[in-house]
Design a protein around this motif. Structure first.
Motif, PDB file in Angstrom:
ATOM      1  N   GLY A  36       0.814  -1.206   0.000  1.00 14.11           N
ATOM      2  CA  GLY A  36       0.000   0.000   0.000  1.00 14.11           C
ATOM      3  C   GLY A  36       0.850   1.259   0.000  1.00 14.11           C
ATOM      4  O   GLY A  36       0.579   2.205  -0.747  1.00 14.11           O
ATOM      5  N   ARG A  37       1.888   1.275   0.811  1.00 10.99           N
ATOM      6  CA  ARG A  37       2.789   2.435   0.859  1.00 10.99           C
ATOM      7  C   ARG A  37       3.462   2.673  -0.481  1.00 10.99           C
ATOM      8  O   ARG A  37       3.716   3.811  -0.865  1.00 10.99           O
ATOM      9  N   LYS A  38       3.771   1.592  -1.169  1.00 11.87           N
ATOM     10  CA  LYS A  38       4.432   1.713  -2.476  1.00 11.87           C
ATOM     11  C   LYS A  38       3.445   2.009  -3.596  1.00 11.87           C
ATOM     12  O   LYS A  38       3.834   2.176  -4.740  1.00 11.87           O
ATOM     13  N   GLY A  39       2.156   2.022  -3.259  1.00 12.76           N
ATOM     14  CA  GLY A  39       1.135   2.299  -4.269  1.00 12.76           C
ATOM     15  C   GLY A  39       0.867   1.140  -5.203  1.00 12.76           C
ATOM     16  O   GLY A  39       0.360   1.326  -6.306  1.00 12.76           O
ATOM     17  N   LEU A  40       1.177  -0.084  -4.765  1.00 16.94           N
ATOM     18  CA  LEU A  40       1.003  -1.248  -5.628  1.00 16.94           C
ATOM     19  C   LEU A  40      -0.322  -1.972  -5.403  1.00 16.94           C
ATOM     20  O   LEU A  40      -0.823  -2.644  -6.307  1.00 16.94           O
ATOM     21  N   ALA A  41      -0.882  -1.864  -4.199  1.00 11.92           N
ATOM     22  CA  ALA A  41      -2.131  -2.559  -3.880  1.00 11.92           C
ATOM     23  C   ALA A  41      -2.817  -1.875  -2.713  1.00 11.92           C
ATOM     24  O   ALA A  41      -2.179  -1.170  -1.934  1.00 11.92           O
ATOM     25  N   HIS A  42      -4.113  -2.118  -2.622  1.00 14.30           N
ATOM     26  CA  HIS A  42      -4.911  -1.644  -1.488  1.00 14.30           C
ATOM     27  C   HIS A  42      -5.686  -2.838  -0.966  1.00 14.30           C
ATOM     28  O   HIS A  42      -6.286  -3.572  -1.742  1.00 14.30           O
ATOM     29  N   GLY A  43      -5.670  -3.042   0.332  1.00 10.96           N
ATOM     30  CA  GLY A  43      -6.421  -4.143   0.918  1.00 10.96           C
ATOM     31  C   GLY A  43      -7.361  -3.625   1.988  1.00 10.96           C
ATOM     32  O   GLY A  43      -7.228  -2.501   2.457  1.00 10.96           O
ATOM     33  N   ASP A  44      -8.320  -4.459   2.353  1.00 14.60           N
ATOM     34  CA  ASP A  44      -9.187  -4.108   3.478  1.00 14.60           C
ATOM     35  C   ASP A  44      -9.258  -5.299   4.424  1.00 14.60           C
ATOM     36  O   ASP A  44      -8.839  -6.402   4.080  1.00 14.60           O
ATOM     37  N   PRO A  45      -9.760  -5.097   5.631  1.00 12.59           N
ATOM     38  CA  PRO A  45      -9.759  -6.163   6.637  1.00 12.59           C
ATOM     39  C   PRO A  45     -10.516  -7.427   6.236  1.00 12.59           C
ATOM     40  O   PRO A  45     -10.255  -8.496   6.771  1.00 12.59           O
ATOM     41  N   SER A  46     -11.431  -7.328   5.277  1.00 14.96           N
ATOM     42  CA  SER A  46     -12.174  -8.521   4.851  1.00 14.96           C
ATOM     43  C   SER A  46     -11.350  -9.417   3.941  1.00 14.96           C
ATOM     44  O   SER A  46     -11.774 -10.509   3.595  1.00 14.96           O
ATOM     45  N   GLY A  47     -10.170  -8.970   3.532  1.00 17.93           N
ATOM     46  CA  GLY A  47      -9.316  -9.773   2.662  1.00 17.93           C
ATOM     47  C   GLY A  47      -9.437  -9.445   1.195  1.00 17.93           C
ATOM     48  O   GLY A  47      -8.819 -10.090   0.358  1.00 17.93           O
ATOM     49  N   VAL A  48     -10.220  -8.430   0.862  1.00 20.40           N
ATOM     50  CA  VAL A  48     -10.345  -8.018  -0.535  1.00 20.40           C
ATOM     51  C   VAL A  48      -9.125  -7.181  -0.901  1.00 20.40           C
ATOM     52  O   VAL A  48      -8.756  -6.263  -0.182  1.00 20.40           O
ATOM     53  N   VAL A  49      -8.493  -7.529  -1.996  1.00 18.57           N
ATOM     54  CA  VAL A  49      -7.289  -6.834  -2.452  1.00 18.57           C
ATOM     55  C   VAL A  49      -7.531  -6.252  -3.831  1.00 18.57           C
ATOM     56  O   VAL A  49      -8.089  -6.908  -4.702  1.00 18.57           O
ATOM     57  N   THR A  50      -7.097  -5.025  -4.017  1.00 18.61           N
ATOM     58  CA  THR A  50      -7.170  -4.368  -5.312  1.00 18.61           C
ATOM     59  C   THR A  50      -5.770  -3.966  -5.714  1.00 18.61           C
ATOM     60  O   THR A  50      -5.096  -3.232  -4.988  1.00 18.61           O
TER      61      THR A  50
END
Length: 72
Positions: A36-50
């Motif tokens: 996330g810090r590197k701007g490569l992915a975003h995740g949420d606590p439910s385990g969904v990754v974008t």
């Protein structure tokens, strides 16, 4: 996209099967913080990754690990 679950000694990523040792970071929250810090992915606590566009284009050096198509 939900993260694939490791079962046995492998994990399914799309139509491919990958060794579990090469996917060991899937369940490590610190990995997702860094991505996330590197701007490569975003995740949420439910385990969904974008994955971001940058994340999709990022060369992980693991392309040779995705050569085997799953038989199940």
């Amino acid at each position: 996209m939900k993260l694939p679950h490791i079962h046995g000694n492998h994990v399914h990523v799309g139509p491919y099967v990958v060794s579990a040792k090469d996917a060991s970071g899937f369940n490590n929250p610190s990995v997702w913080v860094v991505l996330g810090r590197k701007g490569l992915a975003h995740g949420d606590p439910s385990g969904v990754v974008t994955l971001t566009a940058t994340g999709v284009m990022y060369d992980t050096g693991l392309n040779d690990k995705f050569m085997e198509v799953s038989d199940h």
